[in-house]
Write an enzyme that holds these catalytic residues in place. Structure first.
Site, PDB file in Angstrom:
ATOM      1  N   HIS A 125       0.836  -1.212   0.000  1.00  0.00           N
ATOM      2  CA  HIS A 125       0.000   0.000   0.000  1.00  0.00           C
ATOM      3  C   HIS A 125       0.869   1.260   0.000  1.00  0.00           C
ATOM      4  CE1 HIS A 125      -3.331   2.664   0.791  1.00  0.00           C
ATOM      5  NE2 HIS A 125      -2.759   3.092   1.909  1.00  0.00           N
ATOM      6  N   TYR A 142      -6.582   8.344  15.148  1.00  0.00           N
ATOM      7  CA  TYR A 142      -6.732   7.080  15.899  1.00  0.00           C
ATOM      8  C   TYR A 142      -5.371   6.603  16.414  1.00  0.00           C
ATOM      9  CZ  TYR A 142      -7.511   2.101  16.763  1.00  0.00           C
ATOM     10  OH  TYR A 142      -7.549   0.854  17.340  1.00  0.00           O
TER      11      TYR A 142
END
Length: 310
Positions: A193, A230
């Site tokens: 990714h 997060y």
């Protein structure tokens, strides 16, 4: 007298012709010498090499955006290739080798600063792209990319370049994992990714830093703001980690929604009437988005759906 004059004129014409021929012959010899010397100074390129050079020139110079050709990392792909190779070498070999006989680092303060920086930068770039056309004349539909020197177009191109720089900075994720010996977090999905998005960012900036090709960068930036927020909360201690852990699966869902939005939007470019000169770019985008969607969906199934069944 007329006969004599005629003979003299004839001789003159012949002499001029001979002189002209001699000069032409000498010039031809000189040109041949210069050509021979020039050819000796050049490498002996085969027709195959010439084709490769022409193809390289076509891909890097002719069909790219000339406005960004002198920007850092944009004149050719070698800089990005070297960064990718350095990243993969460190992640797959040198990093684990370096940490093999060393204690893991905590890096809590480093991670807090890093996550604040990346989340904030994504928010700034999101706003920059949004206000470089989408609040005025650009829509979510098929918007052909047009090379222009107006301030709005140049602003959009600059923000797309900053996306590339941010994708380079985000490679730090994996470096931190290695220094903390969190090898379980360095999955194929994670490494692929990061590497793929780096090249996609370079391709976007090189060939289409504007028009419809910038739309999908906004949901990506928005998701990264949430994601790194997060991660920031996860650095604030076990109590906070316990509180936010149930929300982790929702972030993965948001990532899947992001890829679905990207697929629907990019599909427009595959239609005959939309961006006819940039179909290869559409195929590259679409193939990578579909692949990412599949890998993230597989991760979601393995991480959350199977655990639920068990």
């Amino acid at each position: 007298m007329n006969v004599k004059r005629s003979r003299l004129l004839t001789r003159g014409v012949v002499n001029i012709s001979i002189a002209h021929t001699s000069v032409s012959f000498l010039n031809a010899i000189d040109m041949y010498k210069l050509k021979s010397q020039h050819e000796k100074s050049l490498p002996n390129l085969s027709s195959k090499d010439m084709r490769i050079m022409k193809m390289y020139h076509y891909l890097i110079d002719e069909i790219s955006d000339p406005r960004i050709s002198d920007w850092p990392l944009m004149s050719n792909p070698f800089g990005i290739v070297l960064i990718s190779l350095a990243y993969l070498s460190f992640v797959l070999y040198f990093g684990p080798l370096y940490m093999k006989n060393r204690k893991s680092h905590e890096l809590i303060k480093t991670m807090i600063c890093y996550n604040i920086f990346v989340a904030t930068t994504n928010a700034i770039i999101f706003y920059g792209i949004l206000t470089s056309g989408y609040t005025t004349h650009l829509s979510a539909g098929c918007e052909p990319f047009v090379i222009s020197d107006d301030s709005m177009s140049l602003s959009m191109a600059r923000w797309v370049w900053w996306i590339l720089i941010l994708k380079i900075i985000e490679l730090t994720d994996t470096v931190i994992f290695i220094l903390r010996k969190k090898y379980n977090q360095i999955s194929f999905l994670h490494v692929y990714h990061h590497t793929a998005t780096l090249f996609l960012a370079w391709i976007s900036c090189k060939y289409a830093p504007g028009g419809m090709w910038t739309f999908i960068m906004m949901p990506n930036c928005a998701i990264h703001v949430i994601m790194y927020t997060y991660y920031l909360c996860a650095c604030l201690g076990p109590k906070m980690q316990k509180t936010i852990t149930p929300w982790k699966k929702y972030i993965t869902r948001l990532q899947l929604i992001q890829f679905a939005i990207m697929m629907v939007h990019t599909f427009q470019a595959l239609l005959p009437s939309c961006e006819p000169t940039r179909k290869p770019l559409a195929y590259i985008y679409m193939s990578q988005i579909v692949l990412m969607f599949y890998m993230f969906l597989d991760y979601y199934r393995k991480s959350y759906l199977r655990k639920k069944l068990e």
